[in-house]
Design a protein around this motif. Structure first.
Motif, PDB file in Angstrom:
ATOM      1  N   VAL A  27       0.866  -1.175   0.000  1.00 58.15           N
ATOM      2  CA  VAL A  27       0.000   0.000   0.000  1.00 58.15           C
ATOM      3  C   VAL A  27       0.903   1.225   0.000  1.00 58.15           C
ATOM      4  N   GLU A  28       0.578   2.189  -0.865  1.00 58.69           N
ATOM      5  CA  GLU A  28       1.330   3.431  -0.906  1.00 58.69           C
ATOM      6  C   GLU A  28       0.480   4.506  -0.237  1.00 58.69           C
ATOM      7  N   LEU A  29       1.093   5.230   0.690  1.00 59.34           N
ATOM      8  CA  LEU A  29       0.420   6.272   1.461  1.00 59.34           C
ATOM      9  C   LEU A  29       1.085   7.609   1.141  1.00 59.34           C
ATOM     10  N   ILE A  30       0.322   8.551   0.614  1.00 56.07           N
ATOM     11  CA  ILE A  30       0.856   9.853   0.211  1.00 56.07           C
ATOM     12  C   ILE A  30       0.181  10.932   1.056  1.00 56.07           C
ATOM     13  N   PHE A  31       0.998  11.814   1.654  1.00 59.56           N
ATOM     14  CA  PHE A  31       0.467  12.859   2.525  1.00 59.56           C
ATOM     15  C   PHE A  31       1.440  14.016   2.583  1.00 59.56           C
ATOM     16  N   GLU A  32       1.011  15.112   3.200  1.00 67.33           N
ATOM     17  CA  GLU A  32       1.870  16.283   3.344  1.00 67.33           C
ATOM     18  C   GLU A  32       2.279  16.449   4.798  1.00 67.33           C
ATOM     19  N   ASN A  33       3.575  16.726   5.004  1.00 69.64           N
ATOM     20  CA  ASN A  33       4.093  16.804   6.369  1.00 69.64           C
ATOM     21  C   ASN A  33       5.268  17.774   6.488  1.00 69.64           C
ATOM     22  N   PRO A  34       5.259  19.028   6.252  1.00 66.57           N
ATOM     23  CA  PRO A  34       4.300  19.788   5.458  1.00 66.57           C
ATOM     24  C   PRO A  34       4.533  19.625   3.963  1.00 66.57           C
ATOM     25  N   PRO A  36       5.046  17.168   0.522  1.00 60.85           N
ATOM     26  CA  PRO A  36       4.530  15.846   0.132  1.00 60.85           C
ATOM     27  C   PRO A  36       5.508  14.713   0.463  1.00 60.85           C
ATOM     28  N   MET A  37       4.960  13.642   1.002  1.00 64.01           N
ATOM     29  CA  MET A  37       5.743  12.444   1.345  1.00 64.01           C
ATOM     30  C   MET A  37       5.009  11.220   0.824  1.00 64.01           C
ATOM     31  N   ALA A  38       5.760  10.179   0.503  1.00 62.73           N
ATOM     32  CA  ALA A  38       5.175   8.899   0.124  1.00 62.73           C
ATOM     33  C   ALA A  38       5.806   7.822   0.989  1.00 62.73           C
ATOM     34  N   VAL A  39       4.965   6.980   1.568  1.00 63.13           N
ATOM     35  CA  VAL A  39       5.416   5.888   2.422  1.00 63.13           C
ATOM     36  C   VAL A  39       4.849   4.602   1.838  1.00 63.13           C
ATOM     37  N   VAL A  40       5.683   3.591   1.734  1.00 61.47           N
ATOM     38  CA  VAL A  40       5.214   2.285   1.281  1.00 61.47           C
ATOM     39  C   VAL A  40       5.054   1.402   2.511  1.00 61.47           C
ATOM     40  N   GLY A  41       3.903   0.768   2.614  1.00 55.94           N
ATOM     41  CA  GLY A  41       3.626  -0.112   3.733  1.00 55.94           C
ATOM     42  C   GLY A  41       3.124  -1.459   3.259  1.00 55.94           C
ATOM     43  N   ALA A  59       6.036   9.761  10.821  1.00 59.90           N
ATOM     44  CA  ALA A  59       5.175  10.894  10.467  1.00 59.90           C
ATOM     45  C   ALA A  59       3.693  10.515  10.409  1.00 59.90           C
ATOM     46  N   LEU A  60       3.383   9.236  10.339  1.00 60.47           N
ATOM     47  CA  LEU A  60       1.983   8.799  10.276  1.00 60.47           C
ATOM     48  C   LEU A  60       1.424   8.701  11.685  1.00 60.47           C
ATOM     49  N   GLU A  61       0.911   9.827  12.157  1.00 60.85           N
ATOM     50  CA  GLU A  61       0.354   9.932  13.502  1.00 60.85           C
ATOM     51  C   GLU A  61      -1.160  10.060  13.411  1.00 60.85           C
ATOM     52  N   PRO A  62      -1.879   9.774  14.488  1.00 57.17           N
ATOM     53  CA  PRO A  62      -3.336   9.926  14.463  1.00 57.17           C
ATOM     54  C   PRO A  62      -3.749  11.320  13.986  1.00 57.17           C
ATOM     55  N   GLY A  63      -4.739  11.332  13.085  1.00 57.10           N
ATOM     56  CA  GLY A  63      -5.247  12.581  12.536  1.00 57.10           C
ATOM     57  C   GLY A  63      -4.711  12.921  11.158  1.00 57.10           C
TER      58      GLY A  63
END
Length: 96
Positions: A27-34, A36-41, A59-63
């Protein structure tokens, strides 16, 4: 003054409403922190309302809201919880 009873989350009782199905896959997870980041899980299970994934990102914290892509599905999700182990992190996501 009476203190309200707070449920013990460590009770071991499964509070989920949707049935989970064990699954494996990327699964690829893409988000801004601040930025853009991509994490493969690695997917662990899925349900009608979300999924659980193993990853290495602090960086993948609740919320945190993510765009996700996996075999057969893509969309938006929010991190509900993250459990840190010695070797990795496991997060539960609710689909939006």
């Amino acid at each position: 003054m009476v203190t309200p009873l707070i449920p013990d989350r460590r009770s071991g009782r499964d509070r989920r409403n949707a049935t989970r199905q064990a699954i494996s896959g990327r699964v690829e997870l893409i988000f801004e922190n601040p930025t853009p980041m991509a994490v493969v899980g690695e997917l662990m299970d899925i349900s009608a309302t979300g999924f659980r994934a193993l990853h290495a990102s602090s960086a993948l914290e609740p919320g945190v809201e993510v765009e996700y892509q996996r075999s057969g599905a893509a969309g938006r999700a929010r991190v509900v919880w993250t459990q840190v182990t010695q070797d990795a992190r496991v997060s539960g996501f609710v689909t939006l």
